[in-house]
Design a protein around this motif. Structure first.
Motif, PDB file in Angstrom:
ATOM      1  N   THR A   1     -56.886 102.574 -14.899  1.00  0.00           N
ATOM      2  CA  THR A   1     -55.867 102.508 -14.703  1.00  0.00           C
ATOM      3  C   THR A   1     -55.690 102.183 -12.969  1.00  0.00           C
ATOM      4  OG1 THR A   1     -55.005 104.661 -14.137  1.00  0.00           O
ATOM      5  CG2 THR A   1     -55.022 104.077 -16.433  1.00  0.00           C
ATOM      6  N   PHE A   2     -56.550 101.868 -12.089  1.00  0.00           N
ATOM      7  CA  PHE A   2     -56.595 101.674 -10.908  1.00  0.00           C
ATOM      8  C   PHE A   2     -56.776 100.157 -10.724  1.00  0.00           C
ATOM      9  CE2 PHE A   2     -58.633 101.275  -7.237  1.00  0.00           C
ATOM     10  CZ  PHE A   2     -57.738 101.277  -6.058  1.00  0.00           C
ATOM     11  N   ASN A   3     -55.719  99.890  -9.752  1.00  0.00           N
ATOM     12  CA  ASN A   3     -55.918  98.525  -9.697  1.00  0.00           C
ATOM     13  C   ASN A   3     -55.634  98.207  -7.852  1.00  0.00           C
ATOM     14  OD1 ASN A   3     -55.966  97.060 -12.128  1.00  0.00           O
ATOM     15  ND2 ASN A   3     -53.691  97.325 -12.293  1.00  0.00           N
ATOM     16  N   CYS A   4     -56.962  97.499  -7.479  1.00  0.00           N
ATOM     17  CA  CYS A   4     -56.682  97.863  -5.576  1.00  0.00           C
ATOM     18  C   CYS A   4     -55.850  96.312  -5.677  1.00  0.00           C
ATOM     19  CB  CYS A   4     -58.221  97.047  -5.197  1.00  0.00           C
ATOM     20  SG  CYS A   4     -59.209  95.784  -6.024  1.00  0.00           S
ATOM     21  N   GLU A   5     -55.618  96.426  -4.496  1.00  0.00           N
ATOM     22  CA  GLU A   5     -54.223  95.094  -3.627  1.00  0.00           C
ATOM     23  C   GLU A   5     -54.638  93.819  -3.815  1.00  0.00           C
ATOM     24  OE1 GLU A   5     -53.454  95.597  -0.209  1.00  0.00           O
ATOM     25  OE2 GLU A   5     -52.899  98.287   0.777  1.00  0.00           O
ATOM     26  N   ARG A   6     -56.188  93.665  -4.079  1.00  0.00           N
ATOM     27  CA  ARG A   6     -57.137  92.148  -4.309  1.00  0.00           C
ATOM     28  C   ARG A   6     -56.647  91.733  -5.939  1.00  0.00           C
ATOM     29  NH1 ARG A   6     -63.124  92.330  -3.409  1.00  0.00           N
ATOM     30  NH2 ARG A   6     -62.638  89.801  -3.951  1.00  0.00           N
ATOM     31  N   VAL A   7     -56.251  93.035  -6.806  1.00  0.00           N
ATOM     32  CA  VAL A   7     -56.036  93.572  -8.523  1.00  0.00           C
ATOM     33  C   VAL A   7     -54.599  92.678  -8.840  1.00  0.00           C
ATOM     34  CG1 VAL A   7     -56.308  94.142 -10.662  1.00  0.00           C
ATOM     35  CG2 VAL A   7     -58.237  93.192  -9.167  1.00  0.00           C
ATOM     36  N   GLU A   8     -53.831  93.745  -7.816  1.00  0.00           N
ATOM     37  CA  GLU A   8     -52.301  93.947  -7.453  1.00  0.00           C
ATOM     38  C   GLU A   8     -51.958  92.745  -7.803  1.00  0.00           C
ATOM     39  OE1 GLU A   8     -49.598  96.577  -9.130  1.00  0.00           O
ATOM     40  OE2 GLU A   8     -51.560  96.926  -9.562  1.00  0.00           O
ATOM     41  N   CYS A   9     -51.901  92.159  -6.220  1.00  0.00           N
ATOM     42  CA  CYS A   9     -51.614  90.723  -6.207  1.00  0.00           C
ATOM     43  C   CYS A   9     -51.410  89.297  -7.782  1.00  0.00           C
ATOM     44  CB  CYS A   9     -51.906  90.570  -4.702  1.00  0.00           C
ATOM     45  SG  CYS A   9     -53.587  89.670  -4.612  1.00  0.00           S
ATOM     46  N   LEU A  10     -52.664  89.004  -7.582  1.00  0.00           N
ATOM     47  CA  LEU A  10     -52.607  88.281  -9.023  1.00  0.00           C
ATOM     48  C   LEU A  10     -52.138  89.190  -9.936  1.00  0.00           C
ATOM     49  CD1 LEU A  10     -56.227  87.768  -8.873  1.00  0.00           C
ATOM     50  CD2 LEU A  10     -54.716  86.792  -7.014  1.00  0.00           C
ATOM     51  N   LEU A  11     -51.646  89.381 -10.319  1.00  0.00           N
ATOM     52  CA  LEU A  11     -50.824  89.900 -11.571  1.00  0.00           C
ATOM     53  C   LEU A  11     -49.204  89.459 -11.383  1.00  0.00           C
ATOM     54  CD1 LEU A  11     -52.097  93.772 -12.716  1.00  0.00           C
ATOM     55  CD2 LEU A  11     -52.633  91.585 -13.496  1.00  0.00           C
ATOM     56  N   GLU A  12     -49.106  88.938 -12.219  1.00  0.00           N
ATOM     57  CA  GLU A  12     -47.486  88.771 -12.481  1.00  0.00           C
ATOM     58  C   GLU A  12     -46.630  89.698 -12.601  1.00  0.00           C
ATOM     59  OE1 GLU A  12     -45.998  85.469 -11.881  1.00  0.00           O
ATOM     60  OE2 GLU A  12     -48.450  84.961 -11.638  1.00  0.00           O
ATOM     61  N   PRO A  13     -45.437  89.879 -12.466  1.00  0.00           N
ATOM     62  CA  PRO A  13     -44.200  90.466 -13.086  1.00  0.00           C
ATOM     63  C   PRO A  13     -44.286  91.314 -14.102  1.00  0.00           C
ATOM     64  CG  PRO A  13     -43.393  89.413 -11.119  1.00  0.00           C
ATOM     65  CD  PRO A  13     -44.733  88.416 -12.096  1.00  0.00           C
ATOM     66  N   ARG A  14     -44.577  90.615 -14.899  1.00  0.00           N
ATOM     67  CA  ARG A  14     -44.618  90.731 -15.825  1.00  0.00           C
ATOM     68  C   ARG A  14     -45.697  91.491 -16.717  1.00  0.00           C
ATOM     69  NH1 ARG A  14     -43.326  86.429 -20.237  1.00  0.00           N
ATOM     70  NH2 ARG A  14     -42.975  87.321 -22.336  1.00  0.00           N
ATOM     71  N   GLU A  15     -46.854  91.065 -16.398  1.00  0.00           N
ATOM     72  CA  GLU A  15     -48.201  91.894 -16.071  1.00  0.00           C
ATOM     73  C   GLU A  15     -47.640  93.428 -15.866  1.00  0.00           C
ATOM     74  OE1 GLU A  15     -50.561  89.924 -18.986  1.00  0.00           O
ATOM     75  OE2 GLU A  15     -48.749  89.864 -19.391  1.00  0.00           O
ATOM     76  N   LYS A  16     -47.370  93.086 -14.808  1.00  0.00           N
ATOM     77  CA  LYS A  16     -47.773  94.735 -13.993  1.00  0.00           C
ATOM     78  C   LYS A  16     -46.849  95.579 -15.330  1.00  0.00           C
ATOM     79  CE  LYS A  16     -47.972  92.717  -9.434  1.00  0.00           C
ATOM     80  NZ  LYS A  16     -47.499  92.739  -8.516  1.00  0.00           N
ATOM     81  N   GLU A  17     -45.628  94.652 -15.791  1.00  0.00           N
ATOM     82  CA  GLU A  17     -44.872  95.897 -16.122  1.00  0.00           C
ATOM     83  C   GLU A  17     -45.809  96.115 -17.506  1.00  0.00           C
ATOM     84  OE1 GLU A  17     -40.839  94.087 -17.015  1.00  0.00           O
ATOM     85  OE2 GLU A  17     -41.037  93.698 -15.289  1.00  0.00           O
ATOM     86  N   ARG A  18     -46.156  94.969 -18.162  1.00  0.00           N
ATOM     87  CA  ARG A  18     -46.624  95.768 -19.092  1.00  0.00           C
ATOM     88  C   ARG A  18     -48.099  96.494 -19.048  1.00  0.00           C
ATOM     89  NH1 ARG A  18     -50.512  90.935 -21.516  1.00  0.00           N
ATOM     90  NH2 ARG A  18     -51.121  92.496 -23.542  1.00  0.00           N
ATOM     91  N   PHE A  19     -48.787  96.668 -17.881  1.00  0.00           N
ATOM     92  CA  PHE A  19     -49.356  97.668 -17.055  1.00  0.00           C
ATOM     93  C   PHE A  19     -48.669  98.904 -17.509  1.00  0.00           C
ATOM     94  CE2 PHE A  19     -52.584  99.579 -14.939  1.00  0.00           C
ATOM     95  CZ  PHE A  19     -53.964  99.182 -15.037  1.00  0.00           C
ATOM     96  N   THR A  20     -47.953  99.117 -16.601  1.00  0.00           N
ATOM     97  CA  THR A  20     -47.576 100.115 -16.675  1.00  0.00           C
ATOM     98  C   THR A  20     -46.665 100.877 -18.038  1.00  0.00           C
ATOM     99  OG1 THR A  20     -46.504  99.595 -14.690  1.00  0.00           O
ATOM    100  CG2 THR A  20     -45.300 101.443 -15.235  1.00  0.00           C
ATOM    101  N   ARG A  21     -46.423 100.565 -18.905  1.00  0.00           N
ATOM    102  CA  ARG A  21     -46.503 100.917 -19.884  1.00  0.00           C
ATOM    103  C   ARG A  21     -47.552 101.592 -20.834  1.00  0.00           C
ATOM    104  NH1 ARG A  21     -43.195  96.454 -19.972  1.00  0.00           N
ATOM    105  NH2 ARG A  21     -44.505  94.839 -21.686  1.00  0.00           N
ATOM    106  N   HIS A  22     -48.476 100.277 -21.016  1.00  0.00           N
ATOM    107  CA  HIS A  22     -49.849 100.697 -20.924  1.00  0.00           C
ATOM    108  C   HIS A  22     -50.308 101.944 -20.107  1.00  0.00           C
ATOM    109  CE1 HIS A  22     -50.316  97.734 -24.629  1.00  0.00           C
ATOM    110  NE2 HIS A  22     -50.128  96.960 -23.448  1.00  0.00           N
ATOM    111  N   GLU A  23     -50.107 102.275 -19.536  1.00  0.00           N
ATOM    112  CA  GLU A  23     -50.887 103.682 -18.454  1.00  0.00           C
ATOM    113  C   GLU A  23     -50.324 104.463 -18.754  1.00  0.00           C
ATOM    114  OE1 GLU A  23     -50.837 105.248 -14.007  1.00  0.00           O
ATOM    115  OE2 GLU A  23     -50.168 103.063 -14.543  1.00  0.00           O
ATOM    116  N   GLU A  24     -48.821 104.483 -18.763  1.00  0.00           N
ATOM    117  CA  GLU A  24     -47.891 106.184 -19.191  1.00  0.00           C
ATOM    118  C   GLU A  24     -48.537 106.193 -20.718  1.00  0.00           C
ATOM    119  OE1 GLU A  24     -43.603 104.078 -18.875  1.00  0.00           O
ATOM    120  OE2 GLU A  24     -43.714 104.535 -16.791  1.00  0.00           O
ATOM    121  N   LYS A  25     -48.122 105.080 -21.831  1.00  0.00           N
ATOM    122  CA  LYS A  25     -48.902 105.374 -23.095  1.00  0.00           C
ATOM    123  C   LYS A  25     -50.441 105.971 -23.190  1.00  0.00           C
ATOM    124  CE  LYS A  25     -47.094 101.280 -25.654  1.00  0.00           C
ATOM    125  NZ  LYS A  25     -47.501 100.468 -26.713  1.00  0.00           N
ATOM    126  N   LEU A  26     -51.740 106.099 -22.777  1.00  0.00           N
ATOM    127  CA  LEU A  26     -52.847 106.185 -22.222  1.00  0.00           C
ATOM    128  C   LEU A  26     -52.244 107.879 -21.611  1.00  0.00           C
ATOM    129  CD1 LEU A  26     -55.368 106.159 -22.154  1.00  0.00           C
ATOM    130  CD2 LEU A  26     -55.847 104.757 -20.277  1.00  0.00           C
TER     131      LEU A  26
END
Length: 180
Positions: free
Chosen positions: A117-142
């Protein structure tokens, strides 16, 4: 007690306790393990979309410096459900003991919660807002799936396998998987 001794003791205890579970409880653990793996795969797929593996390899696992306590009872149970051979941690090195020459010793669906579930700034800044939201939803499910393991056994697991071993086996002399 060394980290290696603590690891061996905790792995042996959980493996033994798992082997004694009633078939219906093993089935529940199996279902929960599949849900955990599905969430971890979804999280990994999202960061694969921005070539995170290359970013991670280039920095040499800087975020992996303090990973010794990240591997949990839940993570071990997923290995046991699948009948997978457990890796051998490399305690005593500066980096995470679960990091080897080629990278993480675990396939993405077996990596600890903190790691997947950890993304450093180098990875995080490459994710589109929609992908960040998807990531957050999956993290919450996990997170909820890990919690379901704790509810199933009436025990706390997010502190890590080494900490559970120390608390349950050494100090309290109780089963790691709880008394349920």
């Amino acid at each position: 007690m060394t980290d290696r001794e603590a690891w061996n003791m905790a792995v042996a205890a959980v493996t033994e306790e798992f082997s004694r579970l009633a078939p219906f409880r093993r089935a529940l653990v199996g279902e929960a393990a599949e849900a955990v793996k599905a969430c971890k795969q979804a999280l990994h797929t999202i960061v694969e979309g921005v070539a995170a593996a290359g970013i991670c390899a280039s920095c040499g696992g800087e975020c992996c410096r303090t990973g010794k306590f990240h591997f949990t009872v839940v993570d071990l149970l997923v290995y046991l459900v699948d009948g997978r051979e457990l890796f051998t941690p490399r305690f005593g090195q500066e980096a995470c003991p679960y990091l080897g020459a080629p990278g993480c010793l675990m396939a993405p669906v077996y990596r600890p919660f903190n790691c997947i579930t950890f993304n450093c700034e180098r990875v995080e800044c490459l994710l589109e807002p929609r992908e960040k939201e998807r990531f957050t939803r999956h993290e919450e499910k996990l997170r909820s799936h890990y919690k379901s393991f704790e509810e199933l056994f009436g025990a706390r697991f997010m502190g890590g396998l080494l900490m559970n071993g120390e608390r349950n086996i050494v100090r309290e002399r109780t089963p790691i998987l709880g008394g349920k």
